[in-house]
Design a protein around this motif. Structure first.
Motif, PDB file in Angstrom:
ATOM      1  N   ARG A  71       0.682  -1.546   0.596  1.00  0.00           N
ATOM      2  CA  ARG A  71       0.128  -0.195  -0.136  1.00  0.00           C
ATOM      3  C   ARG A  71       0.458   1.659   0.001  1.00  0.00           C
ATOM      4  O   ARG A  71       1.896   1.422   0.647  1.00  0.00           O
ATOM      5  N   PRO A  72       0.555   2.266  -0.574  1.00  0.00           N
ATOM      6  CA  PRO A  72       1.094   3.486  -0.428  1.00  0.00           C
ATOM      7  C   PRO A  72       1.248   4.171   0.303  1.00  0.00           C
ATOM      8  O   PRO A  72       0.568   4.287   1.319  1.00  0.00           O
ATOM      9  N   SER A  73       2.169   5.069   0.968  1.00  0.00           N
ATOM     10  CA  SER A  73       2.859   5.170   2.566  1.00  0.00           C
ATOM     11  C   SER A  73       2.591   7.087   2.026  1.00  0.00           C
ATOM     12  O   SER A  73       3.449   7.605   0.558  1.00  0.00           O
ATOM     13  N   PHE A  74       1.981   8.134   3.140  1.00  0.00           N
ATOM     14  CA  PHE A  74       1.826   8.918   2.566  1.00  0.00           C
ATOM     15  C   PHE A  74       2.908   9.759   3.323  1.00  0.00           C
ATOM     16  O   PHE A  74       2.934   9.463   4.699  1.00  0.00           O
ATOM     17  N   PRO A  75       3.517  10.576   3.008  1.00  0.00           N
ATOM     18  CA  PRO A  75       4.482  11.756   4.249  1.00  0.00           C
ATOM     19  C   PRO A  75       3.897  12.167   5.298  1.00  0.00           C
ATOM     20  O   PRO A  75       2.477  12.876   5.292  1.00  0.00           O
ATOM     21  N   ASP A  76       4.172  12.684   6.547  1.00  0.00           N
ATOM     22  CA  ASP A  76       3.435  13.073   7.224  1.00  0.00           C
ATOM     23  C   ASP A  76       3.382  15.036   6.803  1.00  0.00           C
ATOM     24  O   ASP A  76       3.956  15.248   6.041  1.00  0.00           O
ATOM     25  N   PRO A  77       2.208  14.973   7.394  1.00  0.00           N
ATOM     26  CA  PRO A  77       2.080  16.397   6.992  1.00  0.00           C
ATOM     27  C   PRO A  77       3.034  17.644   7.384  1.00  0.00           C
ATOM     28  O   PRO A  77       3.521  17.515   8.414  1.00  0.00           O
ATOM     29  N   ALA A  78       3.497  18.077   6.780  1.00  0.00           N
ATOM     30  CA  ALA A  78       4.491  19.621   6.724  1.00  0.00           C
ATOM     31  C   ALA A  78       3.888  20.039   8.239  1.00  0.00           C
ATOM     32  O   ALA A  78       2.884  20.767   8.203  1.00  0.00           O
ATOM     33  N   PRO A  79       4.834  21.181   8.888  1.00  0.00           N
ATOM     34  CA  PRO A  79       4.400  21.742   9.883  1.00  0.00           C
ATOM     35  C   PRO A  79       3.883  22.765   9.643  1.00  0.00           C
ATOM     36  O   PRO A  79       4.061  24.042   8.779  1.00  0.00           O
ATOM     37  N   SER A  80       2.703  23.732   9.783  1.00  0.00           N
ATOM     38  CA  SER A  80       2.203  24.999   9.808  1.00  0.00           C
ATOM     39  C   SER A  80       3.875  25.970  10.127  1.00  0.00           C
ATOM     40  O   SER A  80       4.003  25.942  11.031  1.00  0.00           O
ATOM     41  N   ILE A  81       3.717  26.887   9.393  1.00  0.00           N
ATOM     42  CA  ILE A  81       4.698  28.320   9.345  1.00  0.00           C
ATOM     43  C   ILE A  81       3.795  29.365  10.136  1.00  0.00           C
ATOM     44  O   ILE A  81       2.838  29.475   9.193  1.00  0.00           O
ATOM     45  N   SER A  82       4.369  29.925  11.170  1.00  0.00           N
ATOM     46  CA  SER A  82       3.604  30.587  11.482  1.00  0.00           C
ATOM     47  C   SER A  82       3.870  32.251  10.829  1.00  0.00           C
ATOM     48  O   SER A  82       5.325  32.505  10.281  1.00  0.00           O
ATOM     49  N   SER A  83       2.950  32.918  10.317  1.00  0.00           N
ATOM     50  CA  SER A  83       3.383  33.772   9.762  1.00  0.00           C
ATOM     51  C   SER A  83       3.877  35.459  10.492  1.00  0.00           C
ATOM     52  O   SER A  83       4.079  36.854   9.972  1.00  0.00           O
ATOM     53  N   SER A  84       3.086  34.937  11.754  1.00  0.00           N
ATOM     54  CA  SER A  84       3.952  35.829  12.702  1.00  0.00           C
ATOM     55  C   SER A  84       5.298  36.785  12.942  1.00  0.00           C
ATOM     56  O   SER A  84       6.526  35.414  13.161  1.00  0.00           O
ATOM     57  N   PRO A  85       5.873  37.609  12.499  1.00  0.00           N
ATOM     58  CA  PRO A  85       6.924  38.079  12.918  1.00  0.00           C
ATOM     59  C   PRO A  85       7.225  37.692  14.416  1.00  0.00           C
ATOM     60  O   PRO A  85       7.279  37.917  14.999  1.00  0.00           O
ATOM     61  N   SER A  86       8.987  37.152  13.580  1.00  0.00           N
ATOM     62  CA  SER A  86       9.600  36.960  14.773  1.00  0.00           C
ATOM     63  C   SER A  86      10.502  37.703  15.337  1.00  0.00           C
ATOM     64  O   SER A  86      11.056  37.404  16.513  1.00  0.00           O
ATOM     65  N   ASN A  87      11.732  37.278  14.153  1.00  0.00           N
ATOM     66  CA  ASN A  87      12.656  37.754  14.585  1.00  0.00           C
ATOM     67  C   ASN A  87      13.460  38.722  13.310  1.00  0.00           C
ATOM     68  O   ASN A  87      12.912  39.250  12.945  1.00  0.00           O
ATOM     69  N   TYR A  88      14.783  39.610  13.987  1.00  0.00           N
ATOM     70  CA  TYR A  88      15.064  40.721  13.631  1.00  0.00           C
ATOM     71  C   TYR A  88      14.788  40.588  12.402  1.00  0.00           C
ATOM     72  O   TYR A  88      15.964  39.954  11.159  1.00  0.00           O
ATOM     73  N   GLY A  89      14.773  41.833  11.030  1.00  0.00           N
ATOM     74  CA  GLY A  89      14.341  41.648   9.733  1.00  0.00           C
ATOM     75  C   GLY A  89      12.615  40.294   9.267  1.00  0.00           C
ATOM     76  O   GLY A  89      12.780  40.956   8.300  1.00  0.00           O
ATOM     77  N   ASP A  90      12.073  40.601   9.894  1.00  0.00           N
ATOM     78  CA  ASP A  90      10.435  40.021   9.639  1.00  0.00           C
ATOM     79  C   ASP A  90       9.463  40.722   9.551  1.00  0.00           C
ATOM     80  O   ASP A  90       8.624  41.409   8.703  1.00  0.00           O
ATOM     81  N   ASP A  91       9.486  42.271  10.068  1.00  0.00           N
ATOM     82  CA  ASP A  91       8.602  43.321  10.023  1.00  0.00           C
ATOM     83  C   ASP A  91       9.166  44.576  10.488  1.00  0.00           C
ATOM     84  O   ASP A  91      10.197  44.721  11.240  1.00  0.00           O
ATOM     85  N   ASP A  92       8.958  45.589   9.626  1.00  0.00           N
ATOM     86  CA  ASP A  92       9.008  47.053   9.272  1.00  0.00           C
ATOM     87  C   ASP A  92       9.648  47.559  10.508  1.00  0.00           C
ATOM     88  O   ASP A  92      10.651  48.908  11.554  1.00  0.00           O
ATOM     89  N   ASP A  93       8.697  48.165  10.839  1.00  0.00           N
ATOM     90  CA  ASP A  93       7.883  48.233  12.261  1.00  0.00           C
ATOM     91  C   ASP A  93       8.721  48.542  13.531  1.00  0.00           C
ATOM     92  O   ASP A  93       8.799  48.867  14.827  1.00  0.00           O
ATOM     93  N   LEU A  94       8.506  47.343  13.745  1.00  0.00           N
ATOM     94  CA  LEU A  94       9.163  46.421  14.746  1.00  0.00           C
ATOM     95  C   LEU A  94      10.493  46.886  14.953  1.00  0.00           C
ATOM     96  O   LEU A  94      11.821  46.962  15.806  1.00  0.00           O
ATOM     97  N   ASP A  95      11.180  46.958  13.272  1.00  0.00           N
ATOM     98  CA  ASP A  95      12.582  46.226  13.263  1.00  0.00           C
ATOM     99  C   ASP A  95      13.034  47.732  13.589  1.00  0.00           C
ATOM    100  O   ASP A  95      14.436  48.140  14.408  1.00  0.00           O
ATOM    101  N   VAL A  96      12.698  49.001  13.412  1.00  0.00           N
ATOM    102  CA  VAL A  96      12.995  50.436  13.586  1.00  0.00           C
ATOM    103  C   VAL A  96      12.887  50.594  14.859  1.00  0.00           C
ATOM    104  O   VAL A  96      13.667  50.783  15.694  1.00  0.00           O
TER     105      VAL A  96
END
Length: 267
Positions: A71-96
């Motif tokens: 029987r064909p096996s299916f890969p585990d679903p990829a983890p969801s990627i959060s769109s929230s800014p987290s690190n420096y460079g993710d959001d211009d206003d927070l970078d300021v």
């Protein structure tokens, strides 16, 4: 005695398929000739059939296992990627805010902490005042530099003016300092009440709302209805009123020591 019946039973342990065939032929002959050996033929058929049944079960199990494995096996679903800014460079206003905080603007550090998502690098950088402390909204940031810049003065409490910051508001004399130093209160307005009997608490509160609200909007640069800062007042007591005290001081209050002025911060 039918010879094929005897051979069917004798061969059943080693040649199951042959013994079954011989047993069936012996049954036909015995029925036609009346010879003895019917029981031997039946025993040969039964004993000879047992290995065939076992082999069939094994083969069927192997076929089923092969089907399941194919029987064909299916890969585990990829983890969801959060769109929230987290690190420096993710959001211009927070970078300021990050850059201003790194340059020593402690108000920007506080803004960065409140405006970033929980558990992000932005929040941690604001909480530690640009990696200057272990946390606490810059209360202990750059203590040596603060000590060098200390311009604290002691004044009579009613002489506190807008822009003065201080720790203790419970005594007649108060030590005011630069708002870059840790403080609990920042005065932004003061006014004198008219002479006469001590007003009721409701009347005093009503005059405070009129005076302090408009002064706050101008001092901080944001409406008092939209701010997240905590406001309070120091009012004359019954004893101080009798001694001639008519001054009400409007302040921005913090539960823990903070650094940086609220003036023009639009917070």
């Amino acid at each position: 005695m039918n010879i094929l019946a005897v051979l069917s039973l004798c061969l059943s342990p080693i040649l199951g398929g042959v013994s079954v065939v011989l047993g069936i032929i012996a049954q036909v002959q015995i029925k036609r000739t009346g010879e003895r050996g019917r029981g031997l033929a039946i025993a040969g058929i039964v004993v000879g059939a047992i290995p065939a049944v076992i082999v069939s079960i094994i083969v069927l199990g192997a076929i089923i296992a092969e089907i399941l494995d194919s029987r064909p096996s299916f890969p585990d679903p990829a983890p969801s990627i959060s769109s929230s800014p987290s690190n420096y460079g993710d959001d211009d206003d927070l970078d300021v805010l990050w850059d201003d905080c790194a340059d020593g603007d402690y108000g920007s550090c506080e803004d960065l902490y409140y405006e970033s998502d929980v558990g992000t690098q932005y929040e941690d950088f604001g909480w530690t005042c640009g990696d200057r402390t272990t946390g606490g909204m810059c209360a202990d940031a750059d203590a040596d530099a603060d000590a060098d810049a200390d311009t604290s003065t002691t004044v009579v409490f009613n002489d506190v003016r807008p822009g003065d910051c201080f720790i203790d508001g419970s005594s007649v004399l108060v030590t005011v300092s630069d708002c870059a130093l840790p403080h609990l209160f920042e005065a932004y307005h003061s006014f004198e009440m008219t002479d006469g009997p001590l007003p009721s608490e409701e009347a005093m509160d009503a005059q405070e709302d009129t005076e302090c609200d408009s002064a706050f909007d101008e001092y901080v640069g944001i409406s008092h209805d939209e701010t997240r800062l905590q406001r309070s007042t120091f009012q004359p007591t019954e004893e101080s009123w009798s001694a001639g005290d008519r001054t009400i001081i409007c302040v921005i209050e913090s539960d823990t020591p903070v650094t940086g002025a609220a003036r023009n911060s639009a917070r």
